[in-house]
Scaffold this motif. Structure first.
Motif, PDB file in Angstrom:
ATOM      1  N   ARG A 252      34.130  13.021  39.076  1.00 32.03           N
ATOM      2  CA  ARG A 252      33.526  13.501  40.326  1.00 32.03           C
ATOM      3  C   ARG A 252      34.595  14.256  41.111  1.00 32.03           C
ATOM      4  O   ARG A 252      35.628  13.682  41.448  1.00 32.03           O
ATOM      5  CB  ARG A 252      33.014  12.320  41.157  1.00 32.03           C
ATOM      6  N   VAL A 253      34.352  15.516  41.391  1.00 31.05           N
ATOM      7  CA  VAL A 253      35.332  16.334  42.111  1.00 31.05           C
ATOM      8  C   VAL A 253      34.733  16.771  43.436  1.00 31.05           C
ATOM      9  O   VAL A 253      33.629  17.326  43.496  1.00 31.05           O
ATOM     10  CB  VAL A 253      35.741  17.576  41.290  1.00 31.05           C
ATOM     11  N   ARG A 254      35.476  16.527  44.498  1.00 31.65           N
ATOM     12  CA  ARG A 254      35.042  16.932  45.837  1.00 31.65           C
ATOM     13  C   ARG A 254      35.742  18.237  46.204  1.00 31.65           C
ATOM     14  O   ARG A 254      36.977  18.333  46.130  1.00 31.65           O
ATOM     15  CB  ARG A 254      35.368  15.838  46.848  1.00 31.65           C
ATOM     16  N   VAL A 255      34.967  19.236  46.601  1.00 31.08           N
ATOM     17  CA  VAL A 255      35.508  20.552  46.954  1.00 31.08           C
ATOM     18  C   VAL A 255      34.924  20.985  48.289  1.00 31.08           C
ATOM     19  O   VAL A 255      33.861  20.501  48.697  1.00 31.08           O
ATOM     20  CB  VAL A 255      35.172  21.604  45.874  1.00 31.08           C
ATOM     21  N   PRO A 256      35.607  21.889  49.002  1.00 29.83           N
ATOM     22  CA  PRO A 256      35.050  22.374  50.270  1.00 29.83           C
ATOM     23  C   PRO A 256      33.729  23.105  50.048  1.00 29.83           C
ATOM     24  O   PRO A 256      33.548  23.796  49.035  1.00 29.83           O
ATOM     25  CB  PRO A 256      36.130  23.328  50.787  1.00 29.83           C
ATOM     26  N   ARG A 257      32.816  22.970  50.965  1.00 30.97           N
ATOM     27  CA  ARG A 257      31.547  23.684  50.855  1.00 30.97           C
ATOM     28  C   ARG A 257      31.778  25.201  50.860  1.00 30.97           C
ATOM     29  O   ARG A 257      31.143  25.946  50.125  1.00 30.97           O
ATOM     30  CB  ARG A 257      30.628  23.291  52.021  1.00 30.97           C
ATOM     31  N   ASP A 258      32.693  25.639  51.697  1.00 31.92           N
ATOM     32  CA  ASP A 258      32.996  27.062  51.810  1.00 31.92           C
ATOM     33  C   ASP A 258      34.299  27.336  51.067  1.00 31.92           C
ATOM     34  O   ASP A 258      35.380  27.008  51.550  1.00 31.92           O
ATOM     35  CB  ASP A 258      33.117  27.458  53.280  1.00 31.92           C
ATOM     36  N   ARG A 259      34.204  27.931  49.882  1.00 33.32           N
ATOM     37  CA  ARG A 259      35.376  28.232  49.067  1.00 33.32           C
ATOM     38  C   ARG A 259      35.119  29.521  48.290  1.00 33.32           C
ATOM     39  O   ARG A 259      33.959  29.921  48.117  1.00 33.32           O
ATOM     40  CB  ARG A 259      35.669  27.079  48.103  1.00 33.32           C
ATOM     41  N   PRO A 260      36.165  30.188  47.812  1.00 35.93           N
ATOM     42  CA  PRO A 260      35.974  31.471  47.123  1.00 35.93           C
ATOM     43  C   PRO A 260      35.076  31.382  45.904  1.00 35.93           C
ATOM     44  O   PRO A 260      34.338  32.314  45.598  1.00 35.93           O
ATOM     45  CB  PRO A 260      37.402  31.869  46.731  1.00 35.93           C
ATOM     46  N   GLY A 261      35.134  30.289  45.153  1.00 35.65           N
ATOM     47  CA  GLY A 261      34.322  30.157  43.948  1.00 35.65           C
ATOM     48  C   GLY A 261      35.121  30.457  42.704  1.00 35.65           C
ATOM     49  O   GLY A 261      36.206  31.042  42.748  1.00 35.65           O
ATOM     50  N   PRO A 262      34.591  30.060  41.536  1.00 36.30           N
ATOM     51  CA  PRO A 262      35.286  30.268  40.262  1.00 36.30           C
ATOM     52  C   PRO A 262      35.268  31.719  39.855  1.00 36.30           C
ATOM     53  O   PRO A 262      34.575  32.545  40.462  1.00 36.30           O
ATOM     54  CB  PRO A 262      34.475  29.407  39.282  1.00 36.30           C
ATOM     55  N   PRO A 263      36.036  32.106  38.808  1.00 35.91           N
ATOM     56  CA  PRO A 263      36.066  33.493  38.361  1.00 35.91           C
ATOM     57  C   PRO A 263      34.667  33.958  38.003  1.00 35.91           C
ATOM     58  O   PRO A 263      33.917  33.255  37.338  1.00 35.91           O
ATOM     59  CB  PRO A 263      36.980  33.465  37.135  1.00 35.91           C
ATOM     60  N   GLY A 264      34.328  35.182  38.430  1.00 37.54           N
ATOM     61  CA  GLY A 264      32.955  35.627  38.227  1.00 37.54           C
ATOM     62  C   GLY A 264      32.800  36.874  37.404  1.00 37.54           C
ATOM     63  O   GLY A 264      31.688  37.319  37.172  1.00 37.54           O
ATOM     64  N   SER A 265      33.875  37.496  36.947  1.00 38.55           N
ATOM     65  CA  SER A 265      33.702  38.759  36.232  1.00 38.55           C
ATOM     66  C   SER A 265      34.508  38.805  34.956  1.00 38.55           C
ATOM     67  O   SER A 265      34.885  39.875  34.506  1.00 38.55           O
ATOM     68  CB  SER A 265      34.116  39.927  37.133  1.00 38.55           C
ATOM     69  N   GLY A 266      34.757  37.653  34.354  1.00 36.43           N
ATOM     70  CA  GLY A 266      35.588  37.681  33.165  1.00 36.43           C
ATOM     71  C   GLY A 266      34.906  37.225  31.898  1.00 36.43           C
ATOM     72  O   GLY A 266      35.543  37.086  30.881  1.00 36.43           O
ATOM     73  N   ALA A 267      33.603  36.955  31.942  1.00 40.77           N
ATOM     74  CA  ALA A 267      32.950  36.477  30.742  1.00 40.77           C
ATOM     75  C   ALA A 267      33.001  37.537  29.655  1.00 40.77           C
ATOM     76  O   ALA A 267      32.986  38.730  29.921  1.00 40.77           O
ATOM     77  CB  ALA A 267      31.501  36.107  31.052  1.00 40.77           C
ATOM     78  N   THR A 268      33.056  37.104  28.408  1.00 40.78           N
ATOM     79  CA  THR A 268      33.083  38.031  27.293  1.00 40.78           C
ATOM     80  C   THR A 268      31.800  38.837  27.264  1.00 40.78           C
ATOM     81  O   THR A 268      30.702  38.311  27.449  1.00 40.78           O
ATOM     82  CB  THR A 268      33.242  37.256  25.967  1.00 40.78           C
ATOM     83  N   ALA A 269      31.928  40.151  27.004  1.00 37.21           N
ATOM     84  CA  ALA A 269      30.764  41.031  26.975  1.00 37.21           C
ATOM     85  C   ALA A 269      29.855  40.659  25.812  1.00 37.21           C
ATOM     86  O   ALA A 269      30.275  40.621  24.659  1.00 37.21           O
ATOM     87  CB  ALA A 269      31.214  42.487  26.859  1.00 37.21           C
ATOM     88  N   ASP A 270      28.593  40.367  26.123  1.00 41.61           N
ATOM     89  CA  ASP A 270      27.573  40.060  25.114  1.00 41.61           C
ATOM     90  C   ASP A 270      26.608  41.241  25.096  1.00 41.61           C
ATOM     91  O   ASP A 270      25.621  41.273  25.842  1.00 41.61           O
ATOM     92  CB  ASP A 270      26.873  38.753  25.499  1.00 41.61           C
ATOM     93  N   TRP A 271      26.873  42.211  24.218  1.00 37.81           N
ATOM     94  CA  TRP A 271      26.124  43.462  24.268  1.00 37.81           C
ATOM     95  C   TRP A 271      24.639  43.303  23.954  1.00 37.81           C
ATOM     96  O   TRP A 271      23.809  43.947  24.615  1.00 37.81           O
ATOM     97  CB  TRP A 271      26.779  44.501  23.358  1.00 37.81           C
ATOM     98  N   PRO A 272      24.230  42.493  22.976  1.00 36.32           N
ATOM     99  CA  PRO A 272      22.785  42.308  22.786  1.00 36.32           C
ATOM    100  C   PRO A 272      22.091  41.790  24.046  1.00 36.32           C
ATOM    101  O   PRO A 272      20.996  42.233  24.394  1.00 36.32           O
ATOM    102  CB  PRO A 272      22.717  41.293  21.635  1.00 36.32           C
ATOM    103  N   ARG A 273      22.745  40.853  24.738  1.00 34.91           N
ATOM    104  CA  ARG A 273      22.142  40.336  25.970  1.00 34.91           C
ATOM    105  C   ARG A 273      22.160  41.393  27.068  1.00 34.91           C
ATOM    106  O   ARG A 273      21.224  41.476  27.882  1.00 34.91           O
ATOM    107  CB  ARG A 273      22.891  39.086  26.426  1.00 34.91           C
ATOM    108  N   VAL A 274      23.209  42.219  27.107  1.00 31.62           N
ATOM    109  CA  VAL A 274      23.265  43.298  28.093  1.00 31.62           C
ATOM    110  C   VAL A 274      22.083  44.244  27.905  1.00 31.62           C
ATOM    111  O   VAL A 274      21.447  44.687  28.872  1.00 31.62           O
ATOM    112  CB  VAL A 274      24.608  44.058  27.977  1.00 31.62           C
TER     113      VAL A 274
END
Length: 451
Positions: free
Chosen positions: A416-438
């Motif tokens: 159980r991890v407690r984090v601030p409600r207001d925080r930047p958030g985890p990385p959002g633009s680094g997932a591997t490109a999945d071209w069929p799904r794109v």
């Protein structure tokens, strides 16, 4: 290396809930940029333009050879490797410039980079609401702080004073060897209802295990050097003190814990080359020098580590290095965000292995996931074997010796991890490109987040 493919296992309960969430606009941008990147050389030089990629591939292969020589050799050969790393890309640029196509190639490359970035953003799930919602305010929070960690962040950001003002009991680690897990267990016995750490990932893992064992919330304050776990939780890297906001207004997450034998890791357990380097006492003070000094013997010497690994239906022999991570990393190599994970609740280990014995194998690393020198997959459990009775392991950067074979496993939702409600958030633009799904997202297919 043999096996069924790159993935073994299934996503965790929350990963599946987010799987259909994507960004159709970014998907369309990715396809447009990719098409434009292919059209630029075709319009300029016809079908011959497609051959322009060959010098770039050759340059990458030569540079990979240079990296291998620089790491695995000494003396003149190492110097030659460094020169190859520097001159190979330059030679490719000179070739393009001398034939008058440099501008066109750079434009095409820029479009391909844009396409890849847009594809990764398109496939990244939108951040879901925190599953556990608001959490009760702890009445007796306990925080372990390492004043020396991260170059003195505890003092520089006045973390001790701010934590005490927030109502927490603060314990400072001294200069000598101290039992962080023992201190945490003592705090639990004295009535602590939240355990927290302002320090390195190794200390975090020790206290996190105690918190998980007693089903208490755990809190991380970004006060270490690398702080991979805190960053992947989405905490503010610029102001560690904002993590203390979670004491008064926090939300609770359930994240996985990794185990190597009976040792917990929140980030990874490293076997082979890196683990042997970390075991050197000189590594702490002179990381680069020690690494360069030890790498040749560890990569090509007679006593170089050779590991065996099995996970599900996959087996691999002769590995020089193996990284077992608590949830998969975005990419094997990520210069912008090394060692970042989009999720910490997939219920899977990430496995990344390396086996390079010759210069030719080093050159073929440019093939990425198709290279026989690289192993990348996910699994719920992996067994690491060695010809020795014990195996050196770097667990969240801390050197330990474990009896062989070592069973690595994941315990989904254990912490159980407690984090601030207001925080930047985890990385959002680094997932591997999945071209069929794109493509599916761009076409607005149901179930891909477009509706």
């Amino acid at each position: 290396m043999t096996g069924p493919g790159p993935t073994a296992g299934a996503p965790g309960p929350r990963a599946g809930a987010d799987a259909g969430r994507g960004r159709p606009g970014w998907a369309r941008l990715a396809l447009l940029a990719l098409a434009a990147g292919l059209l630029v050389p075709l319009v300029t030089a016809g079908l011959r333009g497609l051959l322009w990629v060959l010098p770039a591939v050759a340059g990458l292969a030569v540079a990979a050879v240079g990296v291998w020589w620089a790491l695995s050799r000494t003396g003149v050969v190492r110097t030659a490797g460094v020169l190859l790393c520097a001159t190979a890309p330059l030679a490719v640029l000179v070739l393009y410039a001398s034939t008058g196509v440099l501008t066109t190639v750079l434009l095409s490359l820029a479009l391909w980079v844009l396409a890849t970035i847009a594809a990764r953003v398109a496939g990244t799930p939108r951040r879901a609401p925190d599953e556990q919602g608001s959490a009760p305010v702890p009445r007796h929070p306990w925080i372990l702080m390492n004043p020396r960690s991260g170059g003195g962040k505890v003092g520089r950001f006045h973390l001790e004073e701010k934590a005490r003002r927030a109502g927490a009991r603060v314990v400072l680690l001294g200069t000598g060897p101290q039992d962080a897990a023992g201190l945490a267990r003592q705090a639990v016995a004295e009535g602590a209802d939240l355990l927290a750490v302002a320090g390195g990932d190794g200390t975090q893992a020790l206290v996190a295990e105690v918190a998980a064992r007693h089903d208490l919330p755990f809190m991380v304050i970004l006060a270490g050097t690398r702080n991979h776990f805190a960053l992947d939780l989405g905490l503010d890297r610029d102001d560690p003190a904002t993590a203390l906001d979670a004491l008064a207004d926090g939300v609770e997450l359930r994240v996985d814990l990794g185990f190597a034998a009976d040792r917990v890791f929140v980030n990874n357990a490293s076997f082979g080359t890196y683990a042997a380097i970390v075991s050197d006492p000189a590594y702490r003070g002179r990381k680069v020098h020690t690494s360069l000094q030890k790498l040749p013997a560890l990569l090509t010497g007679p006593d170089a580590p050779r590991l065996r690994m099995r996970a599900g239906g996959t087996r691999a022999d002769g590995l020089q290095a193996l990284l077992v991570s608590n949830n998969p990393y975005l990419r094997a190599v990520d210069a912008a965000r090394p060692g970042r994970r989009v999720r910490l609740d997939t219920g899977l280990l990430g496995l990344l292995g390396l086996r390079v014995g010759t210069t030719a194998q080093a050159a073929r690393i440019v093939r990425g996931a198709r290279s026989t020198s690289l192993l990348r997959l996910t699994a719920r459990e992996a067994v690491v074997e060695s010809d020795t009775d014990t195996v050196p392991v770097g667990i969240d950067g801390e050197h330990v010796l474990l009896p062989a074979p070592v069973v690595c496993r994941t315990v989904p939702g254990a912490l159980r991890v407690r984090v601030p409600r207001d925080r930047p958030g985890p990385p959002g633009s680094g997932a591997t490109a999945d071209w069929p799904r794109v493509v599916r997202l761009a076409l607005g297919r149901p179930g891909d987040g477009s509706r």
